[in-house]
Design a protein around this motif. Structure first.
Motif, PDB file in Angstrom:
ATOM      1  N   PRO A  60     100.740 101.248  66.915  1.00  8.89           N
ATOM      2  CA  PRO A  60     101.408 100.262  66.063  1.00  8.89           C
ATOM      3  C   PRO A  60     100.459  99.102  65.754  1.00  8.89           C
ATOM      4  O   PRO A  60      99.402  98.959  66.373  1.00  8.89           O
ATOM      5  N   GLY A  61     100.858  98.292  64.784  1.00  8.19           N
ATOM      6  CA  GLY A  61     100.066  97.108  64.478  1.00  8.19           C
ATOM      7  C   GLY A  61      98.978  97.333  63.455  1.00  8.19           C
ATOM      8  O   GLY A  61      98.078  96.492  63.308  1.00  8.19           O
ATOM      9  N   GLY A  62      99.024  98.437  62.714  1.00  7.61           N
ATOM     10  CA  GLY A  62      98.018  98.699  61.693  1.00  7.61           C
ATOM     11  C   GLY A  62      98.244  97.865  60.444  1.00  7.61           C
ATOM     12  O   GLY A  62      99.262  97.170  60.312  1.00  7.61           O
ATOM     13  N   ILE A  63      97.314  97.928  59.511  1.00  8.06           N
ATOM     14  CA  ILE A  63      97.429  97.179  58.256  1.00  8.06           C
ATOM     15  C   ILE A  63      97.195  98.120  57.085  1.00  8.06           C
ATOM     16  O   ILE A  63      96.476  99.117  57.186  1.00  8.06           O
ATOM     17  N   SER A  64      97.833  97.780  55.967  1.00  7.38           N
ATOM     18  CA  SER A  64      97.700  98.565  54.746  1.00  7.38           C
ATOM     19  C   SER A  64      96.556  97.978  53.924  1.00  7.38           C
ATOM     20  O   SER A  64      96.689  96.897  53.344  1.00  7.38           O
ATOM     21  N   VAL A  65      95.446  98.675  53.868  1.00 11.80           N
ATOM     22  CA  VAL A  65      94.272  98.165  53.156  1.00 11.80           C
ATOM     23  C   VAL A  65      93.316  99.312  52.883  1.00 11.80           C
ATOM     24  O   VAL A  65      93.247 100.277  53.647  1.00 11.80           O
ATOM     25  N   SER A  66      92.605  99.224  51.775  1.00 14.38           N
ATOM     26  CA  SER A  66      91.523 100.165  51.484  1.00 14.38           C
ATOM     27  C   SER A  66      90.368  99.378  50.885  1.00 14.38           C
ATOM     28  O   SER A  66      90.558  98.293  50.329  1.00 14.38           O
ATOM     29  N   SER A  67      89.177  99.916  51.003  1.00 14.84           N
ATOM     30  CA  SER A  67      87.970  99.331  50.427  1.00 14.84           C
ATOM     31  C   SER A  67      87.670  97.933  50.954  1.00 14.84           C
ATOM     32  O   SER A  67      87.099  97.117  50.249  1.00 14.84           O
ATOM     33  N   ALA A  68      88.080  97.655  52.165  1.00 12.98           N
ATOM     34  CA  ALA A  68      87.783  96.353  52.761  1.00 12.98           C
ATOM     35  C   ALA A  68      86.385  96.372  53.367  1.00 12.98           C
ATOM     36  O   ALA A  68      85.740  97.418  53.490  1.00 12.98           O
ATOM     37  N   GLY A 109      93.075 102.793  54.870  1.00  9.12           N
ATOM     38  CA  GLY A 109      92.623 103.928  54.078  1.00  9.12           C
ATOM     39  C   GLY A 109      93.549 104.217  52.913  1.00  9.12           C
ATOM     40  O   GLY A 109      94.689 103.724  52.852  1.00  9.12           O
ATOM     41  N   HIS A 110      93.047 105.010  51.990  1.00  5.11           N
ATOM     42  CA  HIS A 110      93.797 105.362  50.786  1.00  5.11           C
ATOM     43  C   HIS A 110      94.005 106.859  50.749  1.00  5.11           C
ATOM     44  O   HIS A 110      93.074 107.643  50.953  1.00  5.11           O
ATOM     45  N   CYS A 111      95.240 107.277  50.501  1.00  3.60           N
ATOM     46  CA  CYS A 111      95.581 108.685  50.339  1.00  3.60           C
ATOM     47  C   CYS A 111      95.764 108.951  48.852  1.00  3.60           C
ATOM     48  O   CYS A 111      96.691 108.424  48.231  1.00  3.60           O
ATOM     49  N   ILE A 112      94.885 109.741  48.262  1.00  7.64           N
ATOM     50  CA  ILE A 112      94.908 109.936  46.819  1.00  7.64           C
ATOM     51  C   ILE A 112      96.032 110.867  46.386  1.00  7.64           C
ATOM     52  O   ILE A 112      96.493 110.797  45.247  1.00  7.64           O
ATOM     53  N   GLU A 113      96.511 111.726  47.276  1.00 10.93           N
ATOM     54  CA  GLU A 113      97.541 112.705  46.897  1.00 10.93           C
ATOM     55  C   GLU A 113      98.812 112.007  46.443  1.00 10.93           C
ATOM     56  O   GLU A 113      99.414 112.374  45.440  1.00 10.93           O
ATOM     57  N   ASN A 114      99.235 110.980  47.174  1.00 13.73           N
ATOM     58  CA  ASN A 114     100.443 110.242  46.783  1.00 13.73           C
ATOM     59  C   ASN A 114     100.140 108.792  46.442  1.00 13.73           C
ATOM     60  O   ASN A 114     101.064 107.994  46.280  1.00 13.73           O
ATOM     61  N   ASN A 115      98.859 108.446  46.324  1.00 14.90           N
ATOM     62  CA  ASN A 115      98.415 107.105  45.921  1.00 14.90           C
ATOM     63  C   ASN A 115      99.066 106.026  46.784  1.00 14.90           C
ATOM     64  O   ASN A 115      99.696 105.093  46.283  1.00 14.90           O
ATOM     65  N   THR A 116      98.899 106.139  48.088  1.00 11.18           N
ATOM     66  CA  THR A 116      99.437 105.162  49.026  1.00 11.18           C
ATOM     67  C   THR A 116      98.337 104.675  49.953  1.00 11.18           C
ATOM     68  O   THR A 116      97.313 105.334  50.138  1.00 11.18           O
ATOM     69  N   ARG A 117      98.594 103.499  50.534  1.00 12.54           N
ATOM     70  CA  ARG A 117      97.703 102.927  51.537  1.00 12.54           C
ATOM     71  C   ARG A 117      98.543 102.618  52.777  1.00 12.54           C
ATOM     72  O   ARG A 117      98.934 101.480  53.010  1.00 12.54           O
ATOM     73  N   PRO A 118      98.830 103.642  53.566  1.00 11.40           N
ATOM     74  CA  PRO A 118      99.705 103.443  54.727  1.00 11.40           C
ATOM     75  C   PRO A 118      99.015 102.582  55.783  1.00 11.40           C
ATOM     76  O   PRO A 118      97.780 102.536  55.855  1.00 11.40           O
ATOM     77  N   PRO A 119      99.786 101.877  56.611  1.00 12.36           N
ATOM     78  CA  PRO A 119      99.202 101.025  57.660  1.00 12.36           C
ATOM     79  C   PRO A 119      98.675 101.843  58.834  1.00 12.36           C
ATOM     80  O   PRO A 119      99.182 101.760  59.966  1.00 12.36           O
TER      81      PRO A 119
END
Length: 531
Positions: A260-268, A228-238
């Motif tokens: 644990p074990g997440g991935i940093s991705v948005s719009s997949a 997911g994407h967080c627009i407030e700080n423009n990050t894609r945390p895992p």
């Protein structure tokens, strides 16, 4: 753990003429192996009044065949970036039906409505759907896009779950300068009763920040949220959350934990390859970096494993393009597109591919059926934080064997349906080639509401409004009448009583600066403003 899917295969689809309908944010609906396209912008109404098309693949070419709605169906706008999932019904016709919630209209307005769509009849020449708006009550989720909807099952009960997404700023905070500014919705979990439409929201302490354009999947009573994407700080945390929803008699019990074990991705885009196996394709690491790696997901009853998977052989065009977009076709296949280049005869044409994420032994006849292989569109919005261009339009040609030839001159006035309009006789705003005129504009032309009759929208640019006047009309509670209706409005308006003007001493008048004579343009503004 079950074996992971076989190597993926990539097939290019040869597109045909009339490229102006499909754009980032479209969705695909899979009914018994037939795939339908949903989310067009400005479709030819007389050719396809519903805007839902059957994808017909033949010899590496893609044609669109229009679908129809039954008489009892409601109006369904062509929503982009909605949340979509399947819902099992009780009757034969409802064995496969879709929930559609939220999304953007062609005017970039957001929807808070929920629709249920199912197929009622189908033959070689015509497919008919029934679309019903689901009435919601209680703590209704605000209008949003880029979110997800799923159905969980617990103790012989079902519940619709809505989470995440993005919305416009609150009306009280919006002005002309930030009219299109968006924020992440509060990270609340909404439960919706599929039978009665009752909505309840849950604020979980583990979900601290908002997110959008994430992935989600369900196993029985457990929902997993990925990326997911967080627009407030423009990050894609895992992100990797597990939300458990128990449905006993009485109030539901909702709990959440971070895994644990997440991935940093948005719009997949995610597609299901086996009962408990999924594949994640595409997406973004950052605003300007595509995510070229793939992941395989294995889902057990109480465990989720995400591992990196060998990607297909991407073509040079795919590797070098800045954006890509697509949607799940079902049965382990994904349809995605990339912008074309200057070498093409049609400047706005695009390349489209089918990516198959599992090896299937099939004959030549089965190959065509496989190509017609439900989920939500997984493309991030263009104007907010990613390289997607919201104004880009991508289309295929029409199959007109069973419909009248489309004639643009026969088109009905789309202003009533809320689409881009010709606001006046001299309107010169073209949404396909539009460029900002005012510094306050972001994603679409600035529009002002004319209060004549039932009211209608007009372009501020076509009304020759200055930027200061545009801001004034947007911030102040003032009725505005466009050029075509200002005389009518003046004739119908009852003049207000004006108190007598106090006479000022001659000395005070002499000290004042000479009065400036209003220009014709300024006079027109005065004619258009009424208290």
């Amino acid at each position: 753990m079950a074996s992971l899917p076989e190597n993926m295969t990539l097939q290019m689809i040869q597109t045909i003429n009339n490229s102006s309908l499909i754009q980032p944010g479209f969705s695909l609906l899979n009914f018994d192996g037939q795939v339908f396209l949903f989310g067009q912008k400005g479709w030819p109404k007389r050719s396809c009044p519903t805007g839902i098309f059957l994808l017909d693949f033949k010899k590496d070419e893609l044609k669109l065949k229009p679908a129809f709605f039954s008489k009892e169906s409601c109006y369904l706008p062509p929503l982009r970036y909605p949340a979509i999932c399947t819902l099992k019904g009780h009757t034969e016709s409802e064995k496969c039906q879709y929930i559609i919630h939220g999304g953007k209209t062609p005017n970039n307005e957001l929807s808070d409505k929920m629709y249920i769509i199912n197929m009622v009849s189908r033959n070689n020449k015509k497919t008919t759907f029934r679309c019903i708006e689901k009435e919601l009550d209680g703590e209704i989720p605000e209008a949003r896009y880029g979110h997800t909807v799923n159905v969980v099952h617990s103790q012989d009960k079902s519940m619709i779950v809505i989470i995440g997404g993005r919305s416009y700023m609150a009306c009280g905070q919006r002005t002309t300068e930030n009219w299109n500014s968006v924020v992440d919705c509060m990270p609340h979990v909404f439960l919706v009763d599929p039978e009665f439409g009752c909505c309840t929201s849950y604020a979980l302490p583990e979900l601290q920040g908002g997110f959008s354009f994430h992935l989600s999947l369900v196993r029985n009573d457990t929902l997993y949220v990925i990326g997911g994407h967080c627009i407030e700080n423009n990050t894609r945390p895992p992100n990797l959350y597990r939300i458990k929803i128990d449905l006993p008699i009485g109030s539901p019990a909702v709990s959440c934990c971070f895994l644990p074990g997440g991935i940093s991705v948005s719009s997949a885009i995610m597609t299901q390859t086996r009962e408990r196996e999924f594949v994640i394709i595409g997406g973004y690491h950052s605003d300007n970096q595509k995510r070229m790696v793939c992941n395989a997901i294995n889902l057990e009853d109480n465990k989720i494993i995400i591992v990196e998977k060998e990607a297909p052989e991407w073509t040079p065009d795919i590797k070098h393009c800045k954006i890509w977009f697509g949607s799940d076709m079902g049965n382990g296949a994904i349809l995605f597109g990339i912008p074309g280049d200057n070498r093409q005869l049609i400047s706005d044409a695009n390349y489209f591919y089918i990516l198959r994420c599992q090896r299937v032994e099939e004959s030549e006849e089965d190959s065509e059926q496989m190509a017609q292989i439900c989920s939500q569109s997984s493309t991030e919005d263009a104007g907010d934080s990613t390289p997607f261009e919201d104004s880009e339009e991508f289309t295929f040609g029409f199959d007109t064997n069973n419909i009248d030839t489309y004639n643009e001159d026969d088109e009905e006035d789309e202003s009533e349906a809320g689409y881009w309009i010709t606001c006046s006789v001299g309107c010169e705003v073209d949404i396909n080639t539009w460029v900002p005129l005012y510094s306050t504009e972001l994603n679409k032309p600035a529009m002002i509401f004319c209060s004549s009759g039932d009211g209608h929208w007009v372009h501020a640019q076509c009304m020759d409004l200055s930027e200061n006047m545009l801001i004034h009309l947007s911030e102040a509670n003032i009725k505005y009448f466009c050029i075509e209706h200002v005389r009518l409005a003046r004739g119908l308006q009852t003049p207000k009583e004006v108190p007598p003007v106090e006479k000022q001493p001659m000395k005070a008048l002499r000290r004042k600066a000479p009065m400036k004579i209003a220009t014709p343009a300024k006079k027109s503004f005065v004619r258009k403003l009424f208290e």
